[in-house]
Design an enzyme around this catalytic site. Structure first.
Site, PDB file in Angstrom:
ATOM      1  N   GLU A   8      40.092  41.116  43.232  1.00 40.90           N
ATOM      2  CA  GLU A   8      40.785  41.016  41.254  1.00 40.90           C
ATOM      3  C   GLU A   8      40.041  41.193  40.230  1.00 40.90           C
ATOM      4  OE1 GLU A   8      42.598  36.271  40.929  1.00 40.90           O
ATOM      5  OE2 GLU A   8      42.099  36.925  38.935  1.00 40.90           O
ATOM      6  N   ASP A 285      36.841  38.064  41.056  1.00 40.22           N
ATOM      7  CA  ASP A 285      37.449  37.493  39.316  1.00 40.22           C
ATOM      8  C   ASP A 285      36.468  38.199  38.777  1.00 40.22           C
ATOM      9  OD1 ASP A 285      39.648  37.896  37.549  1.00 40.22           O
ATOM     10  OD2 ASP A 285      39.645  35.551  37.597  1.00 40.22           O
TER      11      ASP A 285
HETATM   12  C1  GRE Z   1      41.630  36.599  34.301  1.00 38.29           C
HETATM   13  O1  GRE Z   1      41.166  36.826  35.739  1.00 38.29           O
HETATM   14  O2  GRE Z   1      42.289  37.317  33.443  1.00 38.29           O
HETATM   15  C2  GRE Z   1      40.877  35.346  33.216  1.00 38.29           C
HETATM   16  C3  GRE Z   1      40.960  35.740  31.569  1.00 38.29           C
HETATM   17  C4  GRE Z   1      40.014  34.721  31.507  1.00 38.29           C
HETATM   18  C5  GRE Z   1      39.611  33.998  31.012  1.00 38.29           C
HETATM   19  C6  GRE Z   1      39.440  33.319  32.802  1.00 38.29           C
HETATM   20  C7  GRE Z   1      39.810  34.438  34.049  1.00 38.29           C
HETATM   21  O3  GRE Z   1      41.962  36.630  31.460  1.00 38.29           O
HETATM   22  O4  GRE Z   1      39.524  34.445  35.069  1.00 38.29           O
HETATM   23 ZN    ZN Z   2      41.558  37.656  36.897  1.00 39.00          ZN
END
Ligand code: GRE
Ligand code: ZN
Length: 325
Positions: A8, A285
């Site tokens: 991710e 992430d």
């Molecule tokens: C994401 O995973 O897309 C995201 C955002 C904004 C803040 C935190 C986050 O787009 O994990």
């Molecule tokens: Zn994300």
């Protein structure tokens, strides 16, 4: 642990980067901006430093799903996917790609996924929740009958569909008014994404397409913790739910979870108990979460080494058919 695979992990185009700015204060935004745009320098350096062998990259949120004009959404998705394919081609051992899809038009989305998988070698799709269409104040969910042929295509291509969070529309978020701290990744992302995932599970798509695979981030957007109660109550009050089986069966057979942004051993152990270690995948992430924090947590979490290897690497290798040395 070296050799981790993370999935991710976001990048942005000039056309989509503004969608991420609202989540940051002006002092940190320049760093985040750089990290979203960068692929082969800062990002690769951190991967090397903390033992991530490969990232499967995806476009930032909310991007394509917030483009009400279907024609524009189709063009932008194609542009993002072509750009991503070029970046992956520069270093395919370290980077692979997920397709962005113009879900405004289910047929176009299916065609774009097929192109991305067959011609660009992508490993699946990552879509940022419901899609707006025609007008700003619209929210189209993918359990609607018009997506039937789309899901058939996803199953036929044999690639997973990552349902990534987005924010609910302001016009439909009265319960957050005056409480903006619960918007975004602290709470509303998970509420929005879990109801969408539950809608898909309840719709019966996994009865009709039993090989269809969904991925949820953040250790399941709170669903594993409550799945027993969901099914317990549905067994007493089904209210005409279309799904043929308890939703927990789809959670265990059709859904994978990632650790993105949820670096908590207790939560991981709960997820392992609900879906088994075979269906959990390490993720960070990027750039919204810190590679060091995610990796140091995962590398030292109190789980068996055999489970760490599965979650960190081999489950992803099998799911995506990766050519791992
Ligand atoms: C994401 O995973 O897309 C995201 C955002 C904004 C803040 C935190 C986050 O787009 O994990
Ligand atoms: Zn994300």
């Amino acid at each position: 642990m070296t050799g981790k695979i993370a999935l991710e992990e976001h990048f942005a185009l000039p056309d989509t980067i503004d969608d991420s700015e609202r989540y940051f204060t002006p002092d940190v935004w320049p760093t985040m901006r750089h990290r979203l745009v960068d692929i082969h320098e800062t990002r690769l350096g951190e991967m090397d430093k903390y033992g991530i062998e490969m990232m499967i990259l995806s476009l930032n949120a909310v991007a394509i799903q917030a483009v009400p004009d279907t024609r524009k959404a189709i063009v932008l998705a194609r542009k993002a996917n072509d750009y991503l394919a070029e970046q992956v081609a520069k270093n395919p051992k370290r980077f692979q790609g997920f397709a962005a899809l113009p879900m405004q038009d289910p047929e176009a989305a299916a065609r774009e996924l097929e192109r991305c998988v067959r011609e660009l070698g992508f490993k699946g799709a990552l879509v940022n929740g419901f899609t707006q269409r025609d007008v700003e104040d619209s929210a189209v969910y993918f359990d609607l009958p018009e997506y039937e042929a789309f899901w058939a295509t996803v199953e036929r291509l044999g690639v997973p569909f990552y349902l990534h969070p987005r924010e609910p529309l302001a016009s439909r978020s009265q319960h957050y008014e005056g409480h903006p701290w619960f918007l975004g990744s602290a709470w509303s992302f998970a509420v929005e994404t879990s109801i969408h995932a539950l809608r898909l599970m309840a719709s019966g798509i996994f009865d009709r397409y039993p090989k269809l695979t969904l991925i949820l981030g953040h250790l399941g957007e709170r669903i594993p913790y409550d799945i027993w109660r969901v099914d317990h109550r549905l067994s007493k009050t089904p209210r005409g739910i279309p799904a043929k089986r308890p939703l927990g069966e789809y959670l265990r057979n059709n859904i994978y979870l990632t650790t993105s942004g949820n670096f908590r051993t207790q939560t991981l152990l709960d997820a392992m108990g609900e879906v088994s270690t075979d269906r959990i995948l390490f993720s960070v992430d990027w750039p919204f979460e810190d590679v060091q924090e995610g990796c140091e947590w995962f590398d030292t979490a109190s789980i068996a080494e055999a489970d760490r290897l599965k979650i960190g690497r081999t489950n992803a290798g099998k799911l995506f058919g990766l050519d791992l040395a």
